[in-house]
Design a protein around this motif. Structure first.
Motif: not given
Length: 86
Positions: A3-5, A35-36, A42-44
């Motif tokens: 994740q960011p940070g 993305e990314p 194709d799934q997250q």
């Protein structure tokens, strides 16, 4: 993928216990990949906003409030109910 940070995060998941079969089952809710992650699959997994952890885990959460937990940015469906995932 962090994740960011490098902030910690949690996936949206469901579980159920079937006393007739003495079995616990669970699943991680997924959505179309962005993305990314799209480069890998194709799934997250659906990532939850930390502010919604308590409500997500509260069995009493029902209706529209139960559909606004995710930190991701598209609409997915689960058991034919649309989840507003912002």
């Amino acid at each position: 993928m962090p994740q960011p940070g490098h902030a910690p995060f949690s996936f949206a998941g469901l579980w159920a216990y079937n006393s007739n079969l003495d079995t616990t089952s669970c699943t991680i809710i997924t959505k179309p990949a962005a993305e990314p992650m799209k480069q890998l699959h194709d799934q997250q997994p659906l990532i939850l906003y930390q502010a919604y952890y308590d409500a997500w885990l509260d069995q009493g959460t029902k209706g529209p409030a139960s559909r606004t937990f995710s930190a991701t940015t598209s609409t997915v469906s689960c058991s034919s109910t649309a989840l507003d995932v912002r």
